[in-house]
Write a protein that holds these residues in place. Structure first.
Motif, PDB file in Angstrom:
ATOM      1  N   LYS A 140       0.688  -1.713  -0.044  1.00  0.00           N
ATOM      2  CA  LYS A 140       0.133   0.081  -0.097  1.00  0.00           C
ATOM      3  C   LYS A 140       0.866   1.539  -0.150  1.00  0.00           C
ATOM      4  O   LYS A 140       0.010   2.926  -0.451  1.00  0.00           O
TER       5      LYS A 140
ATOM      6  N   TRP B  73       4.006   1.217  -1.479  1.00  0.00           N
ATOM      7  CA  TRP B  73       4.449   1.911  -2.641  1.00  0.00           C
ATOM      8  C   TRP B  73       3.383   1.984  -3.327  1.00  0.00           C
ATOM      9  O   TRP B  73       3.405   2.899  -4.705  1.00  0.00           O
ATOM     10  N   TYR B  74       2.296   1.374  -4.284  1.00  0.00           N
ATOM     11  CA  TYR B  74       1.119   2.432  -4.206  1.00  0.00           C
ATOM     12  C   TYR B  74       0.945   3.937  -4.394  1.00  0.00           C
ATOM     13  O   TYR B  74       1.006   4.575  -5.303  1.00  0.00           O
ATOM     14  N   GLY B  75       0.985   4.143  -2.805  1.00  0.00           N
ATOM     15  CA  GLY B  75       0.570   5.257  -2.857  1.00  0.00           C
ATOM     16  C   GLY B  75       1.383   6.243  -3.132  1.00  0.00           C
ATOM     17  O   GLY B  75       1.438   7.358  -3.193  1.00  0.00           O
TER      18      GLY B  75
ATOM     19  N   VAL C  71       3.701   5.408  -5.802  1.00  0.00           N
ATOM     20  CA  VAL C  71       3.892   5.873  -6.631  1.00  0.00           C
ATOM     21  C   VAL C  71       2.013   5.934  -7.551  1.00  0.00           C
ATOM     22  O   VAL C  71       2.486   7.768  -8.170  1.00  0.00           O
ATOM     23  N   ILE C  72       0.929   6.545  -6.962  1.00  0.00           N
ATOM     24  CA  ILE C  72       0.026   7.489  -7.227  1.00  0.00           C
ATOM     25  C   ILE C  72       0.353   8.950  -6.633  1.00  0.00           C
ATOM     26  O   ILE C  72      -0.004   9.920  -7.958  1.00  0.00           O
ATOM     27  N   GLY C  73       1.093   9.187  -5.483  1.00  0.00           N
ATOM     28  CA  GLY C  73       1.488  10.240  -5.484  1.00  0.00           C
ATOM     29  C   GLY C  73       2.882  11.268  -6.435  1.00  0.00           C
ATOM     30  O   GLY C  73       2.673  12.318  -7.059  1.00  0.00           O
TER      31      GLY C  73
ATOM     32  N   ALA D  17       2.746   9.824  -9.952  1.00  0.00           N
ATOM     33  CA  ALA D  17       2.302   9.950 -10.436  1.00  0.00           C
ATOM     34  C   ALA D  17       1.325  11.237 -10.646  1.00  0.00           C
ATOM     35  O   ALA D  17       1.002  12.736 -11.380  1.00  0.00           O
ATOM     36  N   ALA D  18       0.577  11.811  -9.672  1.00  0.00           N
ATOM     37  CA  ALA D  18      -0.247  13.306  -9.444  1.00  0.00           C
ATOM     38  C   ALA D  18       0.465  14.851  -9.459  1.00  0.00           C
ATOM     39  O   ALA D  18       0.605  15.615 -10.353  1.00  0.00           O
ATOM     40  N   SER D  19       2.040  14.107  -8.841  1.00  0.00           N
ATOM     41  CA  SER D  19       2.617  15.603  -8.908  1.00  0.00           C
ATOM     42  C   SER D  19       3.134  15.581 -10.467  1.00  0.00           C
ATOM     43  O   SER D  19       3.273  17.153 -10.641  1.00  0.00           O
TER      44      SER D  19
END
Length: 87
Positions: free
Chosen positions: A5, A7-9, A11-13, A15-17
């Motif tokens: 979780k 790691w995915y958080g 990666v998503i962070g 990508a959002a940046s």
């Protein structure tokens, strides 16, 4: 499970940046192009010229498909504005 979780958080962070940075680049390209067209900024200035060239290079992949769909609006760059609101 919490490591996955995290790691995915991360990666998503990231990508959002990246998307926020891209949206800012499109917004900056939109504003600077309006300022050059309105003769507030001198397009012959090397800093302005190379800055706009760089921003156009990175924002072109998002703007090119929109240019075929949206009509040309003169001073108002509709493809840049639509791309900014889309991102």
């Amino acid at each position: 499970m919490s490591a996955i979780k995290a790691w995915y958080g991360g990666v998503i962070g990231i990508a959002a940046s990246v998307l926020r940075l891209y949206a800012f680049a499109v917004f900056l390209m939109c504003v600077l192009s309006w300022l050059v067209v309105g003769e507030v900024l001198n397009g012959a200035n090397p800093l302005v010229f190379y800055g706009l060239d760089f921003l156009q290079t990175i924002s072109e992949p998002a703007l090119q498909p929109l240019r075929g769909i949206l009509p040309h609006g003169g001073l108002v760059a509709s493809s840049k504005t639509a791309a900014f609101y889309d991102v």
